[in-house]
Design a protein around this motif. Sequence first.
Motif, PDB file in Angstrom:
ATOM      1  N   UNK A  69     -19.217 128.703  64.563  1.00 50.83           N
ATOM      2  CA  UNK A  69     -19.413 129.242  63.215  1.00 50.83           C
ATOM      3  C   UNK A  69     -19.813 128.164  62.203  1.00 50.83           C
ATOM      4  N   UNK A  70     -19.808 126.899  62.629  1.00 52.89           N
ATOM      5  CA  UNK A  70     -19.945 125.807  61.669  1.00 52.89           C
ATOM      6  C   UNK A  70     -21.380 125.319  61.499  1.00 52.89           C
ATOM      7  N   UNK A  71     -22.346 126.042  62.063  1.00 51.26           N
ATOM      8  CA  UNK A  71     -23.734 125.626  61.935  1.00 51.26           C
ATOM      9  C   UNK A  71     -24.410 126.128  60.673  1.00 51.26           C
ATOM     10  N   UNK A  72     -23.647 126.746  59.761  1.00 51.33           N
ATOM     11  CA  UNK A  72     -24.221 127.209  58.501  1.00 51.33           C
ATOM     12  C   UNK A  72     -24.823 126.043  57.726  1.00 51.33           C
ATOM     13  N   UNK A  73     -26.039 126.232  57.210  1.00 51.48           N
ATOM     14  CA  UNK A  73     -26.687 125.228  56.369  1.00 51.48           C
ATOM     15  C   UNK A  73     -26.092 125.333  54.966  1.00 51.48           C
ATOM     16  N   UNK A  74     -25.505 124.261  54.479  1.00 54.29           N
ATOM     17  CA  UNK A  74     -24.840 124.301  53.177  1.00 54.29           C
ATOM     18  C   UNK A  74     -25.812 124.626  52.050  1.00 54.29           C
ATOM     19  N   UNK A  75     -27.040 124.133  52.141  1.00 58.52           N
ATOM     20  CA  UNK A  75     -27.993 124.447  51.083  1.00 58.52           C
ATOM     21  C   UNK A  75     -28.312 125.937  51.063  1.00 58.52           C
ATOM     22  N   UNK A  76     -28.411 126.546  52.248  1.00 61.28           N
ATOM     23  CA  UNK A  76     -28.683 127.981  52.301  1.00 61.28           C
ATOM     24  C   UNK A  76     -27.527 128.774  51.696  1.00 61.28           C
ATOM     25  N   UNK A  77     -26.296 128.300  51.902  1.00 60.10           N
ATOM     26  CA  UNK A  77     -25.136 128.973  51.296  1.00 60.10           C
ATOM     27  C   UNK A  77     -25.232 128.893  49.770  1.00 60.10           C
ATOM     28  N   UNK A  78     -25.522 127.699  49.245  1.00 60.91           N
ATOM     29  CA  UNK A  78     -25.677 127.550  47.792  1.00 60.91           C
ATOM     30  C   UNK A  78     -26.848 128.379  47.276  1.00 60.91           C
ATOM     31  N   UNK A  79     -27.921 128.466  48.071  1.00 63.63           N
ATOM     32  CA  UNK A  79     -29.099 129.227  47.649  1.00 63.63           C
ATOM     33  C   UNK A  79     -28.761 130.690  47.437  1.00 63.63           C
ATOM     34  N   UNK A  80     -27.821 131.219  48.217  1.00 61.92           N
ATOM     35  CA  UNK A  80     -27.407 132.596  48.010  1.00 61.92           C
ATOM     36  C   UNK A  80     -26.842 132.812  46.620  1.00 61.92           C
ATOM     37  N   UNK A  81     -26.148 131.812  46.079  1.00 62.81           N
ATOM     38  CA  UNK A  81     -25.640 131.897  44.711  1.00 62.81           C
ATOM     39  C   UNK A  81     -26.747 131.752  43.687  1.00 62.81           C
ATOM     40  N   UNK A  82     -27.726 130.896  43.965  1.00 65.41           N
ATOM     41  CA  UNK A  82     -28.835 130.714  43.010  1.00 65.41           C
ATOM     42  C   UNK A  82     -29.684 131.968  42.892  1.00 65.41           C
ATOM     43  N   UNK A  85     -28.377 133.779  40.001  1.00 64.85           N
ATOM     44  CA  UNK A  85     -28.302 133.078  38.724  1.00 64.85           C
ATOM     45  C   UNK A  85     -29.301 133.701  37.752  1.00 64.85           C
ATOM     46  N   UNK A  86     -28.827 134.142  36.590  1.00 60.32           N
ATOM     47  CA  UNK A  86     -29.673 134.899  35.650  1.00 60.32           C
ATOM     48  C   UNK A  86     -30.886 134.100  35.198  1.00 60.32           C
ATOM     49  N   UNK A  87     -30.713 132.803  34.878  1.00 60.14           N
ATOM     50  CA  UNK A  87     -31.850 132.010  34.392  1.00 60.14           C
ATOM     51  C   UNK A  87     -32.923 131.841  35.469  1.00 60.14           C
ATOM     52  N   UNK A  88     -32.482 131.631  36.712  1.00 57.69           N
ATOM     53  CA  UNK A  88     -33.457 131.450  37.792  1.00 57.69           C
ATOM     54  C   UNK A  88     -34.189 132.749  38.106  1.00 57.69           C
ATOM     55  N   UNK A  89     -33.467 133.859  38.142  1.00 61.87           N
ATOM     56  CA  UNK A  89     -34.145 135.124  38.448  1.00 61.87           C
ATOM     57  C   UNK A  89     -35.089 135.532  37.316  1.00 61.87           C
ATOM     58  N   UNK A  90     -34.716 135.232  36.066  1.00 65.13           N
ATOM     59  CA  UNK A  90     -35.618 135.529  34.955  1.00 65.13           C
ATOM     60  C   UNK A  90     -36.890 134.696  35.059  1.00 65.13           C
ATOM     61  N   UNK A 194     -37.670 128.577  48.275  1.00 67.42           N
ATOM     62  CA  UNK A 194     -36.645 129.621  48.367  1.00 67.42           C
ATOM     63  C   UNK A 194     -37.051 130.833  47.546  1.00 67.42           C
ATOM     64  N   UNK A 195     -37.353 131.972  48.175  1.00 65.68           N
ATOM     65  CA  UNK A 195     -37.669 133.180  47.401  1.00 65.68           C
ATOM     66  C   UNK A 195     -36.448 133.605  46.582  1.00 65.68           C
ATOM     67  N   UNK A 196     -36.634 133.782  45.283  1.00 66.40           N
ATOM     68  CA  UNK A 196     -35.524 134.138  44.404  1.00 66.40           C
ATOM     69  C   UNK A 196     -35.392 135.638  44.198  1.00 66.40           C
ATOM     70  N   UNK A 197     -36.425 136.386  44.535  1.00 73.66           N
ATOM     71  CA  UNK A 197     -36.402 137.838  44.320  1.00 73.66           C
ATOM     72  C   UNK A 197     -36.552 138.565  45.653  1.00 73.66           C
ATOM     73  N   UNK A 198     -35.928 138.017  46.679  1.00 73.34           N
ATOM     74  CA  UNK A 198     -36.108 138.544  48.029  1.00 73.34           C
ATOM     75  C   UNK A 198     -35.728 140.022  48.134  1.00 73.34           C
TER      76      UNK A 198
END
Length: 215
Positions: A69-82, A85-90, A194-198
Motif C-alpha cells: 500500500x506504500x507505493x502512493x506518490x506523495x505529490x499525487x496525493x497532494x494534487x488531489x487537494x489542489x 483549491x478554489x484559486x487554482x480551479x478558478x 496536472x489537470x485541475x478540472x478533471x
Amino acid sequence: MTTTAAATEPFTVRAFLFGREDHGSAEALVGPLHGGGAARDLLSGTTRPLTAAADQAVEREMAAVIDSFLGLDLFDVAAGGWRKHADLTAAARRTRAAPGSEEVLALATHEITSRHRPYVDVLMDGVKIGTLEVGLDLAFRISGLVAVVRNAELVAVRSGACVLDGSLTVQQILLAERQGQLDLPGIWRLHTPLPLLRNEPPPPPPPPPPPTRAA
C-alpha cells in the motif's frame, strides 16, 4: 524526526516513512507487527495453533501486504487537494476559456489531509479468520507556493515548502511515523501537467452566428 527531501523521481509514502524506495521496508515492518501482537490477535481464535515459525511467516506475509500500500506518490496525493483549491480551479477555468493563456498564482498557506483505510481479509484453510485493518494518515502543511496554471492544468511549481506528517498503523498498532520537509519544486520537476478540472465537463461551445441575409 525532520528531514528535507528533493525527489528526482516520484516520491512515495514508502520512501518518506522508511527512507528507501525498495521493498526492504517490508522487513522493517516485521518487528513492530511482532511486538504489537497483530498476528497473535488474528490467530488467537483459530482451533489449530501455529508454531512460532508459522507465526513469523504470517507476520512476514502481513508486512508484505502492508508494504504494497506504500507505493502512493506523495505529490499525487497532494494534487488531489489542489484540485479542490478554489484559486487554482478558478484560474483553470479562466485559462480554459482563453486557450494559450497562463496565470501565476501565489497561494496562501494551506493544509491538505489524506486518510487511507485499506484492509485485507486473512484466510486459513480457505476460512476467514479476521481482517487486517491498515491506517495511513498524511497531513501536508504548504506555504510559499507559487503555481503556474496553463490551459486548465497546473504546469509548474516555482517555489513552495511543505511540512508533511505521516503515520502508518495496523490494527491500531503504530508501525511508522515521520515528519519531514519536502521541496515541492524538486518533487514536481519530472511530473506531467496536472489537470485541475478533471471531473468538470467543459463548457458548451458558443452558438453559431445567425445567418446573414442578403440585402
